[in-house]
Design a protein around this motif. Structure first.
Motif, PDB file in Angstrom:
ATOM      1  N   MET A 108      51.197  40.320   4.692  1.00 54.54           N
ATOM      2  CA  MET A 108      50.568  41.612   4.535  1.00 54.54           C
ATOM      3  C   MET A 108      51.553  42.435   5.506  1.00 54.54           C
ATOM      4  O   MET A 108      51.448  42.068   6.851  1.00 54.54           O
ATOM      5  CB  MET A 108      49.206  40.906   4.918  1.00 54.54           C
ATOM      6  CG  MET A 108      47.952  42.234   4.850  1.00 54.54           C
ATOM      7  SD  MET A 108      46.628  41.665   5.158  1.00 54.54           S
ATOM      8  CE  MET A 108      46.281  40.838   3.576  1.00 54.54           C
ATOM      9  N   TYR A 112      47.372  46.967   6.777  1.00 56.49           N
ATOM     10  CA  TYR A 112      46.511  46.176   6.473  1.00 56.49           C
ATOM     11  C   TYR A 112      45.395  45.282   6.555  1.00 56.49           C
ATOM     12  O   TYR A 112      44.037  45.457   6.961  1.00 56.49           O
ATOM     13  CB  TYR A 112      46.128  45.768   4.570  1.00 56.49           C
ATOM     14  CG  TYR A 112      47.221  46.454   3.346  1.00 56.49           C
ATOM     15  CD1 TYR A 112      46.671  47.945   3.599  1.00 56.49           C
ATOM     16  CD2 TYR A 112      48.400  46.137   2.617  1.00 56.49           C
ATOM     17  CE1 TYR A 112      47.053  48.327   1.979  1.00 56.49           C
ATOM     18  CE2 TYR A 112      48.757  46.810   1.768  1.00 56.49           C
ATOM     19  CZ  TYR A 112      48.075  48.158   1.780  1.00 56.49           C
ATOM     20  OH  TYR A 112      48.050  48.598   0.122  1.00 56.49           O
ATOM     21  N   PRO A 128      44.123  47.109   0.549  1.00 55.46           N
ATOM     22  CA  PRO A 128      44.781  47.354  -0.847  1.00 55.46           C
ATOM     23  C   PRO A 128      44.319  47.595  -1.549  1.00 55.46           C
ATOM     24  O   PRO A 128      43.195  47.187  -1.326  1.00 55.46           O
ATOM     25  CB  PRO A 128      45.756  45.626  -0.505  1.00 55.46           C
ATOM     26  CG  PRO A 128      43.881  45.110   0.749  1.00 55.46           C
ATOM     27  CD  PRO A 128      43.902  46.307   1.294  1.00 55.46           C
ATOM     28  N   PRO A 129      45.285  47.824  -2.679  1.00 59.63           N
ATOM     29  CA  PRO A 129      46.449  48.362  -3.193  1.00 59.63           C
ATOM     30  C   PRO A 129      46.648  49.411  -2.423  1.00 59.63           C
ATOM     31  O   PRO A 129      47.463  50.222  -2.992  1.00 59.63           O
ATOM     32  CB  PRO A 129      46.359  46.977  -4.260  1.00 59.63           C
ATOM     33  CG  PRO A 129      45.375  47.783  -5.288  1.00 59.63           C
ATOM     34  CD  PRO A 129      44.079  47.479  -4.094  1.00 59.63           C
ATOM     35  N   TYR A 259      50.952  43.481  -2.321  1.00 64.01           N
ATOM     36  CA  TYR A 259      49.912  44.091  -2.263  1.00 64.01           C
ATOM     37  C   TYR A 259      50.015  45.399  -2.004  1.00 64.01           C
ATOM     38  O   TYR A 259      48.351  45.438  -2.833  1.00 64.01           O
ATOM     39  CB  TYR A 259      49.766  44.098  -0.566  1.00 64.01           C
ATOM     40  CG  TYR A 259      49.799  42.619   0.323  1.00 64.01           C
ATOM     41  CD1 TYR A 259      48.941  42.094   0.612  1.00 64.01           C
ATOM     42  CD2 TYR A 259      51.037  41.457   0.763  1.00 64.01           C
ATOM     43  CE1 TYR A 259      47.952  40.670   0.796  1.00 64.01           C
ATOM     44  CE2 TYR A 259      50.957  40.388   1.699  1.00 64.01           C
ATOM     45  CZ  TYR A 259      49.943  39.829   1.663  1.00 64.01           C
ATOM     46  OH  TYR A 259      49.805  38.690   1.788  1.00 64.01           O
TER      47      TYR A 259
END
Length: 314
Positions: A108, A112, A128-129, A259
């Motif tokens: 990730m 984020y 996200p996204p 992501y």
């Protein structure tokens, strides 16, 4: 062209430009758990840097520094007071760092994980996204500011320039321009509901909501430009559009591929699908852009997207 090429190389290689320094070796039944005992921030950075490097996480040291600093209430590790760097962390702080670092191990993006990111001096919420603005996007903002300064009718306009951004994402470009051009107004459009919501939230966080109109709109649809006519002719059209060749999408770094919204990157077979729609849209909306007085400028870096020699990221 150089700007877009740099952004594409960053996408294909993930977040990493360099690895961090390796910390100690460790062994445990829980391999990512820090060694027992009271640890300070510096030791935690070394520990997680080693873990991230072992797992092939890009920007291992930077990732661990951002996570540790975030838990300690700072933007960057370097901004922490020296005393905080050597002070033992509480069990709760250690747990938070463990949880956030586990997300990084799942590739990730740090933006984020932290839920926010600084852009042109503004603190923007990130979820996200919605596409994460890159350093090269800041260069685009600076380029636009230079262009504005060179347009006399914009400089003297009583109400300031009216700017259209196509594909606003998190609102980074629009809100940066609003903050640096106090008399300006922005029409920000995006076809993604998540992007529309995030731009609106960031505008409210920064108290810029009164100078921006945020409109859900897909500019690739026939006649979409007609929905923007009621807002009046624009002084500038700005965009950081999708430009990655479709055949290269599967080889983007996991942080991006898993992501971020692929629609924010996929430029079609030749990387020009959305770009061509924007170039078609602009003459319909820009002030005095008729055949006798064209004011549509096509920067070189927007004209020819690069077909990269792609290597799969680790």
């Amino acid at each position: 062209m150089e700007l877009w090429g740099g952004m594409l190389r960053a996408f294909l290689s993930g977040l990493g430009r360099r690895g961090g320094t390796r910390g100690w070796a460790f062994s445990s039944r829980r391999p990512h758990q820090p060694p027992d005992g009271s640890l300070n921030a510096t030791e935690l950075v070394s520990h997680w840097t080693a873990v991230f490097e072992k797992r092939g996480i890009p920007e291992a040291q930077e990732s661990s520094e951002y996570i540790v600093a975030h838990v300690l209430g700072a933007k960057t590790f370097q901004s922490l007071r020296p005393a905080l760097r050597t002070q033992p962390l509480t069990p709760r702080q250690l747990q938070c760092i463990q949880e956030l670092s586990s997300r990084r191990l799942q590739r990730m993006p740090v933006q984020y994980i932290l839920g926010e990111w600084d852009f042109q001096g503004l603190s923007l919420k990130m979820v996200p996204p919605v596409f994460i603005p890159r350093p090269e996007t800041e260069e685009l903002v600076e380029w636009v500011l230079e262009e504005v300064a060179q347009i006399p009718h914009v400089e003297v306009a009583q109400d300031g320039p009216l700017i259209l951004e196509v594909g606003c994402g998190s609102g980074a470009i629009s809100l940066s321009l609003l903050s640096q051009l106090p008399q300006s107004r922005v029409i920000a459009v995006d076809k993604g509901a998540a992007a529309i919501c995030l731009t609106r939230e960031n505008a409210q966080r920064l108290q810029l909501q009164d100078r921006i109109q945020i409109i859900p709109l897909d500019v690739t649809l026939v006649g979409s430009w007609a929905h923007l006519l009621p807002w009046g002719p624009m002084d500038l059209v700005v965009s950081n559009p999708p430009y990655v060749f479709r055949q290269d999408m599967e080889q983007l770094a996991p942080e991006i591929h898993s992501y971020e919204d692929p629609a924010a990157l996929d430029g079609g077979e030749k990387g020009m699908d959305v770009i061509m729609h924007i170039l078609t849209l602009a003459p319909q909306l820009l002030k005095d852009s008729g055949p006798g007085n064209p004011k549509v400028q096509v920067p070189v870096w927007l004209s020819w997207p690069i077909s990269p020699n792609v290597e799969a990221s680790s």
